[in-house]
Design an enzyme around this catalytic site. Sequence first.
Site, mmCIF file in Angstrom:
data_model
loop_
_atom_site.group_PDB
_atom_site.id
_atom_site.type_symbol
_atom_site.label_atom_id
_atom_site.label_comp_id
_atom_site.label_asym_id
_atom_site.label_seq_id
_atom_site.Cartn_x
_atom_site.Cartn_y
_atom_site.Cartn_z
ATOM 1 N N ASP A 79 -37.184 15.616 59.534
ATOM 2 C CA ASP A 79 -38.240 15.880 58.562
ATOM 3 C C ASP A 79 -39.594 15.669 59.244
ATOM 4 O OD1 ASP A 79 -38.371 15.859 55.179
ATOM 5 O OD2 ASP A 79 -40.188 15.289 56.278
ATOM 6 N N HIS A 84 -32.247 22.056 50.370
ATOM 7 C CA HIS A 84 -32.148 21.130 51.504
ATOM 8 C C HIS A 84 -31.670 19.774 51.038
ATOM 9 C CE1 HIS A 84 -36.280 21.041 49.932
ATOM 10 N NE2 HIS A 84 -36.297 19.756 50.226
ATOM 11 N N HIS A 119 -31.747 15.845 51.879
ATOM 12 C CA HIS A 119 -32.452 14.785 52.618
ATOM 13 C C HIS A 119 -31.468 13.680 52.984
ATOM 14 C CE1 HIS A 119 -36.742 15.700 51.399
ATOM 15 N NE2 HIS A 119 -36.120 16.309 50.406
HETATM 16 P P1 5GP Z 1 -38.722 18.410 48.874
HETATM 17 O O1 5GP Z 1 -39.762 17.594 48.159
HETATM 18 O O2 5GP Z 1 -38.914 19.891 48.698
HETATM 19 O O3 5GP Z 1 -37.332 17.948 48.528
HETATM 20 O O4 5GP Z 1 -38.900 18.040 50.403
HETATM 21 C C1 5GP Z 1 -39.405 18.903 51.370
HETATM 22 C C2 5GP Z 1 -39.352 18.148 52.696
HETATM 23 O O5 5GP Z 1 -39.586 19.067 53.727
HETATM 24 C C3 5GP Z 1 -40.421 17.042 52.824
HETATM 25 O O6 5GP Z 1 -39.768 15.811 53.132
HETATM 26 C C4 5GP Z 1 -41.319 17.532 53.948
HETATM 27 O O7 5GP Z 1 -41.784 16.476 54.767
HETATM 28 C C5 5GP Z 1 -40.401 18.481 54.717
HETATM 29 N N1 5GP Z 1 -41.101 19.588 55.377
HETATM 30 C C6 5GP Z 1 -42.009 20.426 54.795
HETATM 31 N N2 5GP Z 1 -42.416 21.356 55.683
HETATM 32 C C7 5GP Z 1 -41.748 21.095 56.834
HETATM 33 C C8 5GP Z 1 -41.753 21.718 58.127
HETATM 34 O O8 5GP Z 1 -42.451 22.718 58.397
HETATM 35 N N3 5GP Z 1 -40.946 21.179 59.084
HETATM 36 C C9 5GP Z 1 -40.151 20.102 58.821
HETATM 37 N N4 5GP Z 1 -39.388 19.649 59.843
HETATM 38 N N5 5GP Z 1 -40.127 19.484 57.631
HETATM 39 C C10 5GP Z 1 -40.919 19.975 56.646
#
Ligand code: 5GP
Length: 115
Positions: free
Chosen positions: A32, A102, A104
């Site tokens: 992440d 995704h 986590h």
């Molecule tokens: P959500 O809130 O959608 O479940 O989490 C999205 C996750 O994707 C967040 O933890 C954020 O840090 C991660 N993230 C967002 N954009 C990118 C990216 O371009 N590269 C990577 N490696 N992680 C990302």
Amino acid sequence: MNAADCIFCKIARGEIPCEKLYEDDDLLAFEDANPAAPVHFLVIPREHIETLDDVEERHKTMLGKMMLVATKIARDKGIGATGYRQVINCRKSGGQVVFHLHLHIMGGRDMRQMG
Ligand code: 5GP
Ligand code: ZN
């Protein structure tokens, strides 16, 4: 959001760099970019599935594989015995920001401090 504009589809296609941990024909695992814990990586399907609410019967095997790949990487990173969280945020109320499914995996500290 379609697959052409999706940030995680771009990562899966290699158009945006990531710190890759695992890949195969179905899945990709990578660190992440904004970690919420000492260990924080994501497992995504290559297929553009927007949310957990969009999964279908045909995704059943892939969903199980996501969890198993995550579990193996967590063990390799040394947090298998101490424990960790596997979380999928779904849509607005679930806190989803990136609309490509995704998983986590967060650990390396006491995750009970998180809500
Ligand atoms: P959500 O809130 O959608 O479940 O989490 C999205 C996750 O994707 C967040 O933890 C954020 O840090 C991660 N993230 C967002 N954009 C990118 C990216 O371009 N590269 C990577 N490696 N992680 C990302
Ligand atoms: Zn996507």
